[in-house]
Scaffold this motif. Structure first.
Motif, short mmCIF file in Angstrom:
data_model
loop_
_atom_site.label_atom_id
_atom_site.label_comp_id
_atom_site.label_asym_id
_atom_site.label_seq_id
_atom_site.Cartn_x
_atom_site.Cartn_y
_atom_site.Cartn_z
N TRP B 17 71.80 -3.06 -17.67
CA TRP B 17 71.43 -1.77 -18.12
C TRP B 17 70.33 -1.36 -17.40
N PRO B 18 69.53 -0.10 -17.56
CA PRO B 18 68.45 0.14 -16.78
C PRO B 18 67.15 -0.29 -17.06
N SER B 19 66.50 -0.48 -16.01
CA SER B 19 65.19 -1.49 -15.96
C SER B 19 64.37 -0.70 -17.05
N LYS B 20 63.67 -1.63 -17.87
CA LYS B 20 63.05 -1.12 -19.01
C LYS B 20 61.51 -0.72 -18.74
N ARG B 21 61.06 0.50 -19.15
CA ARG B 21 59.82 0.70 -18.97
C ARG B 21 58.67 -0.08 -19.60
N ARG B 22 58.00 -0.76 -18.71
CA ARG B 22 56.93 -1.71 -19.28
C ARG B 22 55.58 -1.02 -19.21
N ILE B 23 54.94 -1.39 -20.12
CA ILE B 23 53.45 -0.70 -20.41
C ILE B 23 52.76 -1.57 -19.49
N PRO B 24 52.01 -0.94 -18.83
CA PRO B 24 51.14 -1.47 -17.70
C PRO B 24 50.02 -2.18 -18.24
N VAL B 25 49.20 -1.71 -19.27
CA VAL B 25 48.26 -2.33 -19.91
C VAL B 25 48.42 -2.21 -21.44
N SER B 26 47.71 -3.03 -22.00
CA SER B 26 47.80 -2.98 -23.60
C SER B 26 47.12 -1.68 -24.05
N PRO B 27 48.18 -0.92 -24.90
CA PRO B 27 47.56 0.28 -25.37
C PRO B 27 46.22 0.10 -26.53
N PRO B 28 45.51 0.91 -26.41
CA PRO B 28 44.26 0.51 -27.21
C PRO B 28 44.92 0.40 -28.95
N GLY B 29 44.09 -0.28 -29.36
CA GLY B 29 44.57 -0.81 -30.87
C GLY B 29 45.51 -1.76 -31.06
N MET B 30 46.12 -2.37 -30.09
CA MET B 30 47.11 -3.49 -30.43
C MET B 30 46.75 -4.64 -29.60
N ALA B 31 45.98 -5.41 -30.59
CA ALA B 31 45.34 -6.63 -30.11
C ALA B 31 46.40 -7.91 -29.66
N ASP B 32 47.39 -7.96 -30.26
CA ASP B 32 48.56 -9.00 -30.32
C ASP B 32 49.96 -8.37 -29.89
N PRO B 33 50.44 -8.56 -28.79
CA PRO B 33 51.62 -7.46 -28.60
C PRO B 33 52.66 -7.97 -29.62
N HIS B 34 52.74 -9.24 -30.14
CA HIS B 34 53.69 -9.56 -30.83
C HIS B 34 53.47 -9.37 -32.54
N GLN B 35 52.30 -8.98 -32.75
CA GLN B 35 51.85 -8.74 -33.95
C GLN B 35 52.25 -7.48 -34.63
N LEU B 36 53.17 -7.53 -35.60
CA LEU B 36 53.79 -6.38 -36.43
C LEU B 36 52.65 -5.54 -36.93
N PHE B 37 52.11 -6.31 -38.05
CA PHE B 37 51.20 -5.90 -39.09
C PHE B 37 49.56 -6.24 -38.63
N ASP B 38 48.87 -5.31 -39.12
CA ASP B 38 47.34 -5.71 -38.90
C ASP B 38 46.95 -6.70 -40.02
N ASP B 39 46.10 -7.56 -39.38
CA ASP B 39 45.80 -8.70 -40.36
C ASP B 39 44.58 -8.43 -40.96
N THR B 40 44.47 -7.94 -42.18
CA THR B 40 43.07 -7.49 -42.70
C THR B 40 42.48 -8.73 -43.69
N PHE B 111 60.51 -2.31 -40.16
CA PHE B 111 59.55 -1.81 -41.29
C PHE B 111 58.08 -1.76 -40.72
N ALA B 112 57.81 -2.26 -39.36
CA ALA B 112 56.48 -2.09 -39.10
C ALA B 112 55.99 -0.53 -38.77
N VAL B 113 55.85 0.21 -39.73
CA VAL B 113 55.46 1.57 -39.45
C VAL B 113 54.45 1.93 -39.98
N ASP B 114 53.62 3.11 -39.68
CA ASP B 114 52.69 3.62 -40.38
C ASP B 114 52.64 5.22 -40.50
N THR B 115 51.75 5.95 -41.17
CA THR B 115 51.87 7.51 -41.69
C THR B 115 52.08 8.06 -40.28
N MET B 116 51.31 7.96 -39.38
CA MET B 116 51.33 8.82 -38.23
C MET B 116 52.85 8.76 -37.66
#
Lengths: 76, 312
Positions: B17-40, B111-116
């Motif tokens: 299937w087509p090449s998946k588009r990869r994010i070149p740098v981590s987008p701001p606000g995402m500390a750990d790419p495999h973390q689904l929920f913020d750890d408060t 279910f890892a969603v937020d209001t935005m």
């Protein structure tokens, strides 16, 4: 309106039963959907007909379980 | 951790299937790419611990004495310890075996969603015409959580929309004096049965057409659950403005869901060639196009079928 989960379950059960009791020699071979007719080589595309025959054969094998070999022998 | 590649063309592996588009740098606000929920948890406990230290010294002496008298008895102490160890064992057993029946970790992703995300997705469901880029972003071979990518499917909106649909159906029946409590269960069962039938039919068609896709069953349930949003809108408008309002809003939502499904499924089912927009001839791609059109066309039909008896 009275299409409930229970009627879906009933329909699925009847369909699986219908597939399981199909008689190969009388029906499928006449249509050309028998299990030993034309499985085909290792071409790229299996095609819809061979997928369907494989599906019917798999359902029948699963439904029959392990006892097919014992049907002709009587066990006391 | 190896860095995510800038362009997918850099990977030498053969893909179906087509090449998946990869994010070149981590987008701001995402500390750990495999973390689904913020750890408060750590921040909170630190704050409260500091607060409770000096202020709480006066309390424990007074309030804890009746409890302490109860717990000082060694038998009840032992009983409490035994009970808590039993509970811990039971919890461990359940945690070990639950993954066999319900894929909990996979479900958490949906279910890892937020209001935005919910706001933007609802807007997309009602107006998908201006959205340009429908491909899901990937981060090191796993799809990004829905809160970071609007194109990712989620189960929160379909689940909430389903429950709201049942409630709105009850409301509509109530305003027409046709309500009785078992009708709610009947509506829920009917909608679930149609959903199950759709999922089974699509899975069967995908198997028969030997489509190599990364569309999972839960993804399918998510996409097919998006139509409940349009149904709710239609019934509510029908309650407020009668049949005219119902048909107008339902027609709008039907067309929107049709376009949404076609644009989303085209990338998943017709992955190889047609994703770039080039119509490809050939029996295989034609059958897949028919399948996509059939799935998308079934949505407006079901939306009408499940709601027309509610609006008089």
């Amino acid at each position: 309106m009275a299409f409930t989960l229970y009627s879906l379950l009933q329909a699925a059960l009847l369909c699986v039963n219908a597939i399981a009791v199909l008689h190969e020699e009388r029906f499928l071979k006449n249509i050309g959907w028998g299990t030993d007719q034309g499985i085909g080589g290792f071409g790229e595309e299996p095609g819809i007909k061979s997928q369907l025959t494989n599906l019917i054969r798999s359902v029948r094998t699963v439904m029959r379980g392990k006892k097919k070999n014992e049907w002709n022998t009587l066990k006391f | 951790m190896h860095p995510a590649g800038a362009a997918a063309a850099g990977t030498p592996r053969q893909r179906k299937w087509p090449s998946k588009r990869r994010i070149p740098v981590s987008p701001p606000g995402m500390a750990d790419p495999h973390q689904l929920f913020d750890d408060t948890s750590s921040a909170q406990s630190r704050g409260f611990g500091a607060q409770r230290g000096p202020g709480g010294l006066g309390y424990p002496a007074a309030a804890a004495s009746p409890q302490e008298a109860f717990l000082a008895d060694p038998v009840s102490n032992m009983a409490m310890a035994y009970g808590s160890s039993l509970a811990a064992q039971g919890k461990e057993l359940v945690d070990k075996n639950i993954d066999r029946f319900i894929p909990v970790t996979k479900l958490k992703y949906y279910f890892a969603v937020d209001t935005m995300y919910v706001g933007k997705k609802l807007g997309l469901l009602f107006f998908p015409y201006l959205h340009q880029d429908w491909e899901v972003q990937y981060q090191q071979d796993t799809p990004v959580a829905p809160r970071f990518d609007i194109n990712a499917p989620d189960l929160y909106i379909p689940a909430m929309a389903f429950i709201t649909y049942i409630l709105v159906a009850g409301l509509a029946l109530g305003t027409q004096d046709r309500f009785s409590p078992d009708l709610l269960g009947l509506q829920a069962s009917s909608a679930l049965a149609w959903l199950t039938l759709e999922v089974l039919a699509i899975l069967l068609s995908l198997y028969l057409l030997t489509v190599n896709t990364d569309l999972t069953t839960i993804d399918l349930v998510a996409f097919l659950g998006y139509k409940y949003v349009g149904m709710i809108g239609g019934v509510l408008m029908g309650l407020l403005f009668g049949k005219v309002g119902y048909y107008l809003v339902l027609g709008w939502c039907c067309v929107s869901i049709f376009v949404f499904m076609i644009r989303t499924l085209r990338l998943k089912i017709l992955a190889e060639a047609a994703a770039q927009g080039v119509p490809v001839r050939g029996a295989r791609n034609q059958l897949r196009m028919y399948l996509t059109m059939a799935v998308a066309a079934a949505q407006p039909l079901l939306m009408y079928w499940l709601t027309f008896h509610l609006v008089r």
